[in-house]
Design a protein around this motif. Structure first.
Motif, PDB file in Angstrom:
ATOM      1  N   ARG A  20      -3.253  18.744 -24.855  1.00 14.07           N
ATOM      2  CA  ARG A  20      -3.167  18.677 -25.978  1.00 14.07           C
ATOM      3  C   ARG A  20      -2.121  17.495 -25.881  1.00 14.07           C
ATOM      4  O   ARG A  20      -1.531  17.338 -24.667  1.00 14.07           O
ATOM      5  N   LEU A  21      -2.252  17.057 -26.380  1.00 16.56           N
ATOM      6  CA  LEU A  21      -0.849  16.088 -26.857  1.00 16.56           C
ATOM      7  C   LEU A  21      -0.102  16.136 -28.198  1.00 16.56           C
ATOM      8  O   LEU A  21      -0.454  17.045 -29.239  1.00 16.56           O
ATOM      9  N   ASP A  22       0.770  15.878 -27.535  1.00 16.60           N
ATOM     10  CA  ASP A  22       1.931  15.711 -28.804  1.00 16.60           C
ATOM     11  C   ASP A  22       2.383  14.821 -28.962  1.00 16.60           C
ATOM     12  O   ASP A  22       3.692  14.009 -27.993  1.00 16.60           O
ATOM     13  N   GLY A  23       2.965  14.416 -30.370  1.00 17.07           N
ATOM     14  CA  GLY A  23       2.995  13.437 -30.663  1.00 17.07           C
ATOM     15  C   GLY A  23       2.353  12.880 -30.759  1.00 17.07           C
ATOM     16  O   GLY A  23       1.273  12.215 -30.296  1.00 17.07           O
ATOM     17  N   PRO A  24       2.337  11.549 -31.976  1.00 18.13           N
ATOM     18  CA  PRO A  24       1.189  10.059 -31.792  1.00 18.13           C
ATOM     19  C   PRO A  24       1.413   9.874 -31.193  1.00 18.13           C
ATOM     20  O   PRO A  24       0.324   9.127 -30.852  1.00 18.13           O
ATOM     21  N   CYS A  25       1.788   9.410 -30.254  1.00 18.63           N
ATOM     22  CA  CYS A  25       2.484   7.919 -29.132  1.00 18.63           C
ATOM     23  C   CYS A  25       1.844   9.073 -27.848  1.00 18.63           C
ATOM     24  O   CYS A  25       2.842   8.227 -26.291  1.00 18.63           O
ATOM     25  N   ALA A  26       1.502   9.884 -27.867  1.00 16.06           N
ATOM     26  CA  ALA A  26       2.013  11.225 -25.712  1.00 16.06           C
ATOM     27  C   ALA A  26       0.730  10.001 -25.447  1.00 16.06           C
ATOM     28  O   ALA A  26      -0.366   9.665 -25.810  1.00 16.06           O
TER      29      ALA A  26
END
Length: 333
Positions: free
Chosen positions: A213-219
């Motif tokens: 899982r990626l948190d945020g648009p620029c993770a």
């Protein structure tokens, strides 16, 4: 069974002129009844050939390696932490250009060799979402030669190992995923710049491959196949820029026209040495997230304080022109 029936029907039609009629059965002398034996023998031969063709079409066209997918009882070389051992190289599919083929899998099994110095199999798990696992594995970037970040401590999974067996219609590929936190993953021909012990352990326990899982648009994600050869692999359709620093805009900026920046990045001289210089101060830095129509993003960090570009596989110098182009894109909002 329809194929067998068709073959038998064709055989009987082809030899019907040799078979005796009802009248011949009734009135022929006993000594002449042997004349129909060759016809029956021929029909039996054709039937046997038809059965052979059916069996070959059903089983013979599939390589033996793709029909069996069972975990080896021993993980060879388990006493050496980080050993990249696979029971066999890719069979029937290409294992040289990516970790696993980008195709629909039939079955995936995760083999666990947990805490076993001698490498004995402790259990196995068949995945319920094999397509998700292949999507995650097939896009992992290759090893660019800089190695994996590693700390000199012994962690709980370091003495464990995992094998991931992927079966396709055309063949099978095995992936070695050592439990060592200092090891990459390999199929015996292609080595991916990724440590898979956490997702492999999760799949081994739950039967499901859980994507990161990626948190945020620029993770920063796991990377993209091809970034080991270019800072930004071709084909990106959009770019999101996140800015950090004293004059950072409140929200990320997404653009679709960034050809000039991409050309400048493609012209940069790259090196496989990556990492942070550790500089501090009120300097604006950027994280560029390149999006593609299919597959994961490529994240490129731009740190003017260090003068560097880094995509996790390659690094390069952030020239004044590259910095200027990034600022122009940010201010276009």
């Amino acid at each position: 069974m329809s194929e067998i029936e068709d073959e038998v029907r064709a055989a009987m039609i082809g030899h019907e002129h040799e078979a005796p009629s009802a009248a011949q059965f009734r009135f022929r002398a006993p000594a002449r009844r042997r004349g129909w034996v060759p016809a029956v023998a021929a029909a039996c031969l054709v039937l046997a050939l038809a059965i052979g063709v059916f069996v070959w079409r059903t089983h013979g066209s599939t390589p033996p390696a793709s029909r069996s997918l069972s975990c080896p009882q021993q993980y060879q070389g388990a006493e050496h932490i980080g050993t990249l051992w696979v029971p066999s190289k890719a069979s029937g599919v290409d294992g040289r250009h990516r970790l696993v083929p980008d195709a629909t899998p039939q079955r995936i099994v995760v083999c666990g060799y947990l805490g076993q110095v001698e490498g004995a199999l402790t259990g196995q798990q068949v995945l319920r979402n094999p397509a998700a696992a292949v999507h995650a594995l097939t896009w992992l970037p290759g090893d660019s030669g800089h190695g994996t970040p590693c700390t000199f401590d012994l962690q709980p999974l370091d003495s464990s190992n995992f094998l991931i067996g992927v079966r396709y219609a055309a063949g099978t590929v095995w992936v070695s995923a050592p439990g060592s936190h200092c090891a990459f993953a390999s199929n015996g021909q292609f080595t991916a710049a990724a440590n898979l012990r956490e997702p492999a352990l999760g799949a081994y326990r739950s039967g499901t491959w859980h994507p990161r899982r990626l948190d945020g648009p620029c993770a920063t994600g796991t990377g993209r196949l091809g970034q080991e050869a270019a800072l930004v692999p071709p084909g990106a359709s959009s770019l999101t820029i996140c800015t950090e620093g004293p004059v950072a805009p409140p929200t990320p900026v997404t653009v679709h026209d960034f050809q000039a920046l991409q050309e400048s990045l493609a012209a940069a001289t790259t090196s496989s040495r990556t990492g942070s210089c550790g500089a501090t101060g009120p300097v604006t830095s950027y994280l560029l997230d390149f999006h593609y129509p299919a597959g994961p993003d490529v994240s490129l960090s731009v740190d003017p304080a260090c003068g560097g570009l880094d995509n996790g596989s390659l690094s390069a110098t952030a020239t004044p022109r590259i910095e200027s182009l990034i600022k122009q894109l940010v201010n276009r909002r």
